[in-house]
Motif scaffolding. Structure first.
Motif, mmCIF file in Angstrom:
data_model
loop_
_atom_site.group_PDB
_atom_site.id
_atom_site.type_symbol
_atom_site.label_atom_id
_atom_site.label_comp_id
_atom_site.label_asym_id
_atom_site.label_seq_id
_atom_site.Cartn_x
_atom_site.Cartn_y
_atom_site.Cartn_z
ATOM 1 N N TYR A 59 46.914 53.089 28.498
ATOM 2 C CA TYR A 59 47.391 51.702 28.588
ATOM 3 C C TYR A 59 46.885 51.047 29.872
ATOM 4 N N ALA A 60 46.960 51.791 30.982
ATOM 5 C CA ALA A 60 46.506 51.240 32.261
ATOM 6 C C ALA A 60 45.012 50.926 32.234
ATOM 7 N N LEU A 61 44.244 51.709 31.479
ATOM 8 C CA LEU A 61 42.793 51.515 31.395
ATOM 9 C C LEU A 61 42.394 50.620 30.219
ATOM 10 N N ASP A 62 43.377 50.044 29.541
ATOM 11 C CA ASP A 62 43.142 49.139 28.415
ATOM 12 C C ASP A 62 42.339 49.830 27.316
ATOM 13 N N ARG A 63 42.808 51.025 26.917
ATOM 14 C CA ARG A 63 42.124 51.795 25.876
ATOM 15 C C ARG A 63 42.956 51.896 24.588
ATOM 16 N N LEU A 64 43.938 51.020 24.409
ATOM 17 C CA LEU A 64 44.837 51.138 23.259
ATOM 18 C C LEU A 64 44.655 50.020 22.238
ATOM 19 N N GLY A 65 43.498 49.410 22.211
ATOM 20 C CA GLY A 65 43.198 48.440 21.178
ATOM 21 C C GLY A 65 43.612 47.022 21.507
ATOM 22 N N ALA A 66 43.668 46.210 20.434
ATOM 23 C CA ALA A 66 43.915 44.778 20.614
ATOM 24 C C ALA A 66 45.339 44.481 21.045
ATOM 25 N N LYS A 67 46.290 45.316 20.658
ATOM 26 C CA LYS A 67 47.694 45.143 21.043
ATOM 27 C C LYS A 67 48.149 46.385 21.806
ATOM 28 N N PRO A 68 47.749 46.498 23.055
ATOM 29 C CA PRO A 68 48.006 47.746 23.787
ATOM 30 C C PRO A 68 49.483 48.068 23.974
ATOM 31 N N LEU A 69 50.312 47.071 24.264
ATOM 32 C CA LEU A 69 51.727 47.346 24.495
ATOM 33 C C LEU A 69 52.406 47.815 23.210
ATOM 34 N N THR A 70 52.046 47.186 22.086
ATOM 35 C CA THR A 70 52.607 47.607 20.798
ATOM 36 C C THR A 70 52.197 49.044 20.473
ATOM 37 N N ALA A 71 50.915 49.348 20.698
ATOM 38 C CA ALA A 71 50.439 50.709 20.445
ATOM 39 C C ALA A 71 51.128 51.714 21.366
ATOM 40 N N TYR A 72 51.350 51.325 22.604
ATOM 41 C CA TYR A 72 52.001 52.184 23.602
ATOM 42 C C TYR A 72 53.430 52.494 23.181
ATOM 43 N N LEU A 73 54.193 51.468 22.806
ATOM 44 C CA LEU A 73 55.596 51.701 22.464
ATOM 45 C C LEU A 73 55.727 52.489 21.162
#
Length: 314
Positions: A59-73
């Motif tokens: 998440y910190a490196l912006d590697r979770l796609g177009a919706k990083p926060l959604t993917a993270y949670l």
């Protein structure tokens, strides 16, 4: 002869309580009950941290796609369910594999599941811009959030009462309270299904493992021997139950005929359905149990007696 009177020592005798070593203020998860480093517990602790650290870095490196926060949670919620299932697997595995040492990490895995669930909820609040009124409204009016929040509250109660002190205070009520982990796991899996929407392969797989674990507990309750043949039957039953669960879900949620979903389990041209993965996972315990039985056949018979400790709850 003159007898000298005995003079009392003015120094106070140390009390038994004072002579005891001071208890550790903090019981770190990688220490055993004697306060020594446990390599096994340390390894499990590091493995428990690994998914959270990996996704936090992604998440910190912006590697979770177009919706990083959604993917993270979502990832944190998924791992909460996985660790919850792993905690439920401890009791069966320590008996099937005659590995009493596994009991040392059951509480750690359960608390790890709680930690990921709390982090999942915190990230959801962040996704809602920390608007607590909106969060409360969503929990009330969206059924999958209501179910997830109810499961979270239940896990918090189990986490608070998981300490040695609470076990002593609650006494016989403690095992009854902690049997709530089974319906709470069912709630967590239902929440997993509902938030997955169209593709429910992951929740189907983990639900299948949950059914297998509950099946083993049913076998244990009715004194079915933990032997290769009954375990083989359990793996087949778990696979069939998983296929049925998947078909039922799609029939209710999307209207797809159950027969079409069931027939998809026999078509490997596209992918392998979760029922086969559940069967493959559970059947691995058969050679493990067979090897354990052969190893223990000339030993002390510990496989038959099982491990000595607290009454098992998973």
């Amino acid at each position: 002869m003159t007898v000298q009177p005995r003079i009392a020592d003015p120094r106070p005798m140390p009390s038994r309580q004072a002579a005891r070593p001071a208890a550790r203020a903090v019981s770190w998860p990688w220490l055993d009950r004697a306060g020594r480093l446990s390599r096994f517990k340390l390894a499990v602790f590091l493995l428990a941290l690994a998914p959270g650290l990996w996704f936090t870095a992604a998440y910190a490196l912006d590697r979770l796609g177009a919706k990083p926060l959604t993917a993270y949670l979502h990832a944190m919620g998924d791992w909460s369910v996985r660790f919850l299932i792993l905690s439920l697997a401890i009791t069966p595995m320590r008996r099937i594999a005659n590995a009493p040492k596994l009991i040392l990490v059951r509480r750690m895995l359960g608390l790890t599941a709680l930690a990921y669930a709390l982090f999942h909820f915190t990230l959801y609040i962040a996704d809602q811009k920390f608007d607590l009124a909106r969060v409360a409204s969503e929990i009330i009016f969206r059924i999958y959030l209501t179910i997830g929040f109810a499961g979270l509250l239940g896990l918090v109660v189990l986490g608070i009462t998981s300490t040695d002190g609470m076990i002593r205070r609650l006494g016989k009520a403690w095992p009854r309270l902690h049997r709530l982990v089974y319906p709470l796991t069912a709630l967590a899996l239902l929440h997993f299904f509902l938030q997955s929407k169209i593709d429910v392969s992951n929740p189907v797989y983990w639900s299948g493992l949950f059914l297998a674990l509950m099946g083993w507990r049913l076998m244990h309750r009715f004194k079915v021997p933990t032997a290769p043949l009954p375990l083989l039957g359990l793996s087949v039953a778990a696979g069939l139950a998983t296929a049925g669960l998947e078909a039922l879900w799609y029939a209710l949620a999307t209207g797809v005929p159950a027969s079409a979903v069931l027939s998809a389990n026999l078509d490997f041209a596209y992918d392998v359905r979760p029922a086969w993965w559940v069967f493959a996972t559970v059947i691995l315990i058969v050679p493990l149990n067979l090897w354990q039985n052969r190893t223990a056949s000339g030993g002390t018979g510990s496989a038959a007696k099982g491990s000595v400790g607290r009454p098992a709850r998973a």
